[in-house]
Design an enzyme around this catalytic site. Structure first.
Site, PDB file in Angstrom:
ATOM      1  N   GLY A  98     -25.891 -62.756 -16.883  1.00 45.83           N
ATOM      2  CA  GLY A  98     -25.026 -63.644 -17.346  1.00 45.83           C
ATOM      3  C   GLY A  98     -24.768 -63.056 -18.872  1.00 45.83           C
ATOM      4  O   GLY A  98     -25.355 -62.558 -19.498  1.00 45.83           O
ATOM      5  N   GLU A  99     -23.439 -63.621 -19.101  1.00 49.89           N
ATOM      6  CA  GLU A  99     -22.877 -63.251 -20.513  1.00 49.89           C
ATOM      7  C   GLU A  99     -22.105 -64.185 -21.063  1.00 49.89           C
ATOM      8  O   GLU A  99     -21.148 -64.766 -20.585  1.00 49.89           O
ATOM      9  CB  GLU A  99     -22.311 -61.830 -20.440  1.00 49.89           C
ATOM     10  CG  GLU A  99     -21.951 -61.526 -21.917  1.00 49.89           C
ATOM     11  CD  GLU A  99     -21.093 -60.132 -21.774  1.00 49.89           C
ATOM     12  OE1 GLU A  99     -20.860 -59.403 -23.167  1.00 49.89           O
ATOM     13  OE2 GLU A  99     -20.981 -59.548 -20.775  1.00 49.89           O
ATOM     14  N   LYS A 103     -26.561 -62.405 -24.109  1.00 54.62           N
ATOM     15  CA  LYS A 103     -26.545 -62.305 -22.641  1.00 54.62           C
ATOM     16  C   LYS A 103     -27.784 -62.817 -22.282  1.00 54.62           C
ATOM     17  O   LYS A 103     -28.857 -63.107 -22.894  1.00 54.62           O
ATOM     18  CB  LYS A 103     -26.643 -60.821 -22.507  1.00 54.62           C
ATOM     19  CG  LYS A 103     -25.318 -60.071 -23.102  1.00 54.62           C
ATOM     20  CD  LYS A 103     -25.302 -58.560 -22.726  1.00 54.62           C
ATOM     21  CE  LYS A 103     -24.100 -57.854 -23.062  1.00 54.62           C
ATOM     22  NZ  LYS A 103     -24.111 -56.431 -22.759  1.00 54.62           N
ATOM     23  N   LYS A 132     -32.962 -65.001 -22.677  1.00 49.89           N
ATOM     24  CA  LYS A 132     -31.737 -65.052 -23.284  1.00 49.89           C
ATOM     25  C   LYS A 132     -31.507 -64.641 -24.748  1.00 49.89           C
ATOM     26  O   LYS A 132     -32.492 -64.869 -25.604  1.00 49.89           O
ATOM     27  CB  LYS A 132     -31.111 -66.635 -23.471  1.00 49.89           C
ATOM     28  CG  LYS A 132     -31.055 -67.496 -22.363  1.00 49.89           C
ATOM     29  CD  LYS A 132     -31.064 -68.811 -22.581  1.00 49.89           C
ATOM     30  CE  LYS A 132     -29.467 -69.408 -23.165  1.00 49.89           C
ATOM     31  NZ  LYS A 132     -29.222 -70.658 -23.182  1.00 49.89           N
ATOM     32  N   ASP A 187     -23.556 -81.785 -21.550  1.00 46.78           N
ATOM     33  CA  ASP A 187     -22.986 -80.913 -20.979  1.00 46.78           C
ATOM     34  C   ASP A 187     -23.487 -80.624 -19.542  1.00 46.78           C
ATOM     35  O   ASP A 187     -23.485 -79.624 -19.369  1.00 46.78           O
ATOM     36  CB  ASP A 187     -22.972 -79.409 -21.937  1.00 46.78           C
ATOM     37  CG  ASP A 187     -21.711 -78.581 -21.255  1.00 46.78           C
ATOM     38  OD1 ASP A 187     -20.873 -78.927 -20.734  1.00 46.78           O
ATOM     39  OD2 ASP A 187     -21.947 -77.144 -21.538  1.00 46.78           O
TER      40      ASP A 187
END
Length: 292
Positions: free
Chosen positions: A17-18, A23, A40, A143
């Protein structure tokens, strides 16, 4: 900034993921355990001695460190954290337990026939247990969405990504622009006061999505989002409209058509539970703002 006695040694396996600040990698611990890890890596550009670590990163690390000692089964666990200066920049690394996928990826693989009710019950029970733990400890996630909920191949559900989270205290000044739009509670959209009920609204939206296999409210502006919500829950009365909201009450908010049958496959118990989760936010801020 290391949180473990001996910093974890690992080898990166693949980028998974980025984001805007860094990243996420799948990694494997070096040593006896050989367990999989999620790493991370944030790169803070510029003169770190002047700008410092962004507040949202500090909050995420602080909250994960606080929750680490409880080792709650439905909260992703922070295993290590370190900050290293690289020239004028700063590299912040978080090492977390590795979970196979997020709920969004999981739902994308579900057949058209949908999830079984037992599976939906299990996912929601674990999600609400994690949420109850956060709220008991005065933590607002702010969130909640499928991308921030991890689910393993064994069905373990863990809440992740605490970049927007806050410790709630009375009279705190809370940011209005929180929660991804499709999962954002009405009081946030109306720029009104809010607290833990915003997470419950998001959980209700996720509950509906487990049945629909798509988001319940999909809009591209805050006005559109409110309109879609009112199509389902109806337009509140002017007396119930939050007095502190900069968005004025108007009759043209009244939906032209009702969409209350979006979930026809739900039984009465499931519909009642969904109604409670999506109304708790409105009920809360009405209690703060209504004169009657």
């Amino acid at each position: 900034m290391d949180i473990s006695t001996t910093p974890l040694r690992y080898e990166l396996l693949a980028e998974v993921g980025e984001g805007s600040y860094g990243k996420v990698y799948k990694a494997r611990e070096v040593g006896e355990k050989h367990r999989l890890l999620a790493v991370k890596k944030f790169n803070i550009r510029g003169d770190a001695s002047e700008t410092g670590i962004p507040v949202f990163m500090i909050r995420e690390v602080a909250l994960l460190r606080k929750m680490k000692y409880f080792n709650h089964p439905n909260i992703v666990q922070l295993l290590d954290a370190s900050a290293v200066s690289v020239g004028r920049s700063l590299d912040l690394t978080l090492v977390l337990e590795y979970i196979d996928q997020d709920l969004s990826t999981y739902l994308s693989k579900v057949p058209a026939s949908g999830l079984s009710q037992d599976c939906i019950k299990d996912v929601m029970l674990q999600l609400l247990r994690g949420l109850d733990f956060l709220h008991t400890n005065m933590v607002l996630h702010r969130d909640l969405k499928p991308e921030n909920i991890l689910i393993s191949s064994h069905g373990e559900v863990k809440i992740a990504d605490f970049g927007l989270s806050r410790i709630y205290t009375y009279n705190i000044a809370l940011t209005p622009g929180v929660v991804t739009l499709w999962y954002r509670a009405p009081e946030v959209l109306l720029n009104s006061v809010y607290m833990s009920s915003v997470d419950m609204w998001s959980a209700g939206c996720i509950f509906a999505e487990l049945f629909l296999l798509r988001p319940l409210f999909q809009a591209y502006t805050e006005v559109q989002q409110l309109q879609k919500i009112f199509e389902v829950i109806g337009l509140p009365s002017e007396e119930d409209w939050p007095k502190d909201s900069p968005v004025s009450y108007a009759v043209n908010w009244e939906p032209k058509a009702s969409s209350t049958k979006l979930l026809p496959n739900l039984g009465p118990d499931e519909n009642d539970l969904l109604a409670v989760s999506r109304s708790v936010s409105w009920t809360y801020y009405c209690s703060l703002n209504c004169t009657g």
